[in-house]
Motif scaffolding. Structure first.
Motif, PDB file in Angstrom:
ATOM      1  N   ASP A 200       0.829  -1.202   0.000  1.00 26.65           N
ATOM      2  CA  ASP A 200       0.000   0.000   0.000  1.00 26.65           C
ATOM      3  C   ASP A 200       0.867   1.258   0.000  1.00 26.65           C
ATOM      4  N   ILE A 201       1.940   1.228   0.799  1.00 31.00           N
ATOM      5  CA  ILE A 201       2.850   2.382   0.859  1.00 31.00           C
ATOM      6  C   ILE A 201       3.599   2.547  -0.458  1.00 31.00           C
ATOM      7  N   SER A 202       4.174   1.451  -0.955  1.00 33.80           N
ATOM      8  CA  SER A 202       5.020   1.529  -2.157  1.00 33.80           C
ATOM      9  C   SER A 202       4.222   1.684  -3.444  1.00 33.80           C
ATOM     10  N   LEU A 203       3.160   0.875  -3.584  1.00 37.96           N
ATOM     11  CA  LEU A 203       2.377   0.913  -4.820  1.00 37.96           C
ATOM     12  C   LEU A 203       1.335   2.030  -4.807  1.00 37.96           C
ATOM     13  N   ALA A 204       0.417   1.977  -3.861  1.00 31.34           N
ATOM     14  CA  ALA A 204      -0.688   2.937  -3.861  1.00 31.34           C
ATOM     15  C   ALA A 204      -0.216   4.368  -3.568  1.00 31.34           C
ATOM     16  N   THR A 255      -8.428   1.206   2.201  1.00 34.11           N
ATOM     17  CA  THR A 255      -8.767  -0.197   2.464  1.00 34.11           C
ATOM     18  C   THR A 255      -7.574  -1.002   2.947  1.00 34.11           C
ATOM     19  N   TYR A 256      -6.425  -0.817   2.292  1.00 36.53           N
ATOM     20  CA  TYR A 256      -5.297  -1.718   2.538  1.00 36.53           C
ATOM     21  C   TYR A 256      -4.272  -1.234   3.553  1.00 36.53           C
ATOM     22  N   ILE A 257      -4.404   0.001   4.011  1.00 35.75           N
ATOM     23  CA  ILE A 257      -3.407   0.492   4.969  1.00 35.75           C
ATOM     24  C   ILE A 257      -3.767   0.099   6.400  1.00 35.75           C
ATOM     25  N   ARG A 258      -4.989  -0.434   6.589  1.00 37.99           N
ATOM     26  CA  ARG A 258      -5.446  -0.791   7.941  1.00 37.99           C
ATOM     27  C   ARG A 258      -5.303  -2.293   8.204  1.00 37.99           C
ATOM     28  N   PRO A 259      -5.127  -2.687   9.470  1.00 39.54           N
ATOM     29  CA  PRO A 259      -5.113  -4.118   9.813  1.00 39.54           C
ATOM     30  C   PRO A 259      -6.489  -4.740   9.618  1.00 39.54           C
ATOM     31  N   ALA A 260      -6.530  -6.054   9.405  1.00 35.51           N
ATOM     32  CA  ALA A 260      -7.792  -6.760   9.152  1.00 35.51           C
ATOM     33  C   ALA A 260      -8.784  -6.595  10.291  1.00 35.51           C
ATOM     34  N   SER A 261      -8.282  -6.437  11.525  1.00 33.37           N
ATOM     35  CA  SER A 261      -9.148  -6.330  12.689  1.00 33.37           C
ATOM     36  C   SER A 261     -10.010  -5.061  12.674  1.00 33.37           C
ATOM     37  N   SER A 262      -9.568  -4.031  11.937  1.00 36.53           N
ATOM     38  CA  SER A 262     -10.309  -2.761  11.899  1.00 36.53           C
ATOM     39  C   SER A 262     -11.209  -2.660  10.673  1.00 36.53           C
ATOM     40  N   TYR A 263     -11.315  -3.747   9.919  1.00 37.24           N
ATOM     41  CA  TYR A 263     -12.110  -3.741   8.696  1.00 37.24           C
ATOM     42  C   TYR A 263     -13.597  -3.669   9.017  1.00 37.24           C
ATOM     43  N   SER A 264     -14.292  -2.689   8.439  1.00 32.49           N
ATOM     44  CA  SER A 264     -15.742  -2.524   8.637  1.00 32.49           C
ATOM     45  C   SER A 264     -16.445  -3.005   7.373  1.00 32.49           C
ATOM     46  N   PHE A 265     -17.075  -4.179   7.446  1.00 33.00           N
ATOM     47  CA  PHE A 265     -17.595  -4.827   6.248  1.00 33.00           C
ATOM     48  C   PHE A 265     -18.641  -4.010   5.510  1.00 33.00           C
ATOM     49  N   GLU A 266     -19.639  -3.504   6.206  1.00 35.81           N
ATOM     50  CA  GLU A 266     -20.732  -2.785   5.532  1.00 35.81           C
ATOM     51  C   GLU A 266     -20.225  -1.541   4.808  1.00 35.81           C
ATOM     52  N   ARG A 267     -19.388  -0.771   5.451  1.00 34.08           N
ATOM     53  CA  ARG A 267     -18.870   0.459   4.858  1.00 34.08           C
ATOM     54  C   ARG A 267     -17.860   0.147   3.759  1.00 34.08           C
ATOM     55  N   ASP A 268     -16.963  -0.796   4.013  1.00 34.19           N
ATOM     56  CA  ASP A 268     -15.867  -1.054   3.083  1.00 34.19           C
ATOM     57  C   ASP A 268     -16.292  -1.797   1.825  1.00 34.19           C
ATOM     58  N   LYS A 269     -17.459  -2.458   1.866  1.00 37.48           N
ATOM     59  CA  LYS A 269     -17.982  -3.079   0.643  1.00 37.48           C
ATOM     60  C   LYS A 269     -18.360  -2.004  -0.370  1.00 37.48           C
TER      61      LYS A 269
END
Length: 308
Positions: A200-204, A255-269
């Motif tokens: 995410d840092i290098s590519l995005a 989307t990709y800079i955060r750890p999986a534990s902080s993923y919010s499914f409804e919003r991030d879909k």
């Protein structure tokens, strides 16, 4: 190597509301057709018209191919889930979808930077453009794009393949993406999260910064244009390109800079829909259909088909 007990996943989709699913099905089907046929028309037009065999249009051709692969790897399955009650996807199919999506994600980000660099050279160094952006440079840039995209895809897909999935197997998303898969893993995802963060840092962020830098130089060059009409057209083109690029990079970085534990499914879909469908639909309109040379090329294609 597949270490998982799970042999298939259940993709829950965008929503469980039947009425909303019907509306979304029509919307996404229409957008998919626009993205598929719009990008397909770009590919045919550039291949058919030899006058468009220049670096800018070769990069547009590559972008159109990437957009078709991206949308086709995700949207048909998503539409099938909306239309039927069949929500399952095999482990192998899920990994294949993940591979092609991460490939197209990496390729698109590098292509945006490559296209911005091409426009930077064309506007800031017009007399040296044909020397700088020669055949060898185009091949080198496209090869670099492919190597980065394939490496990015192999690394992330390979790391996911090394995880153990022992249940539950419900993917609260509309396709097999890295964050929701990491949240289902029974084994440690620390290495996966580190590599996603690095990518995410290098590519995005890296590519977005280089793209913005190129457009920054372009804007400075545009300010030197003496005619008001010339400035207006140039600013219109640059602003539309930057809007589409920002619309793509911003949700990807988020989307990709955060750890999986902080993923919010409804919003991030909803956010994922921006870079999987909205941007591939807008690319043909913003980068090609507003271009006079492309419009002429499209007319030639239709004229050829009419006389067949």
């Amino acid at each position: 190597m597949n270490n998982s007990i799970v042999t298939e996943f259940m993709i829950l989709g965008l929503t469980q509301n039947p009425e909303l699913q019907g509306i979304l099905f029509i919307v996404f089907l229409c957008m998919y057709f626009v993205a598929f046929f719009g990008n397909g028309l770009i590919i045919i037009t550039i291949i058919y018209n030899t006058t468009l065999h220049t670096p800018m249009y070769v990069f547009l051709l590559a972008l159109a191919i990437v957009d078709i692969i991206c949308t086709t790897s995700i949207i048909p399955k998503m539409l099938e889930i909306m239309l039927t009650s069949e929500k399952s996807i095999s482990y192998g199919s899920c990994m294949s979808q993940l591979f092609f999506f991460t490939w197209s994600l990496g390729a698109e980000m590098v292509l945006f930077t490559t296209m911005a660099y091409d426009r930077y050279v064309a506007i800031c160094f017009p007399l040296r453009y044909s020397i700088i952006m020669n055949h060898h440079m185009c091949v080198a840039l496209l090869s670099i794009t492919m190597v980065i995209a394939v490496t990015n895809s192999w690394v992330h897909t390979g790391l996911i393949l090394n995880l153990t999935f022992c249940g539950p197997n419900n993917i609260d998303h509309f396709f097999c993406e890295i964050p929701p898969l990491l949240s289902l893993s029974c084994s440690s995802v620390r290495i996966n999260e580190v590599m996603v963060y690095v990518a995410d840092i290098s590519l995005a962020i890296g590519d977005f910064s280089l793209t913005c830098m190129s457009y920054g130089f372009i804007i400075v060059a545009i300010l030197r244009i003496r005619t008001a009409e010339g400035k207006r057209k140039a600013f219109s083109t640059c602003s539309s390109h930057l809007i589409v690029v920002s619309l793509y990079y911003s949700p990807v970085i988020y989307t990709y800079i955060r750890p999986a534990s902080s993923y919010s499914f409804e919003r991030d879909k909803v956010i994922a829909a921006l870079y999987t469908l909205v941007t591939p639909t807008l690319n043909p309109i913003v980068y090609s259909f507003r271009n006079k040379e492309m419009q002429t090329g499209i007319q030639k294609v239709f004229a050829f088909l009419k006389h067949q």
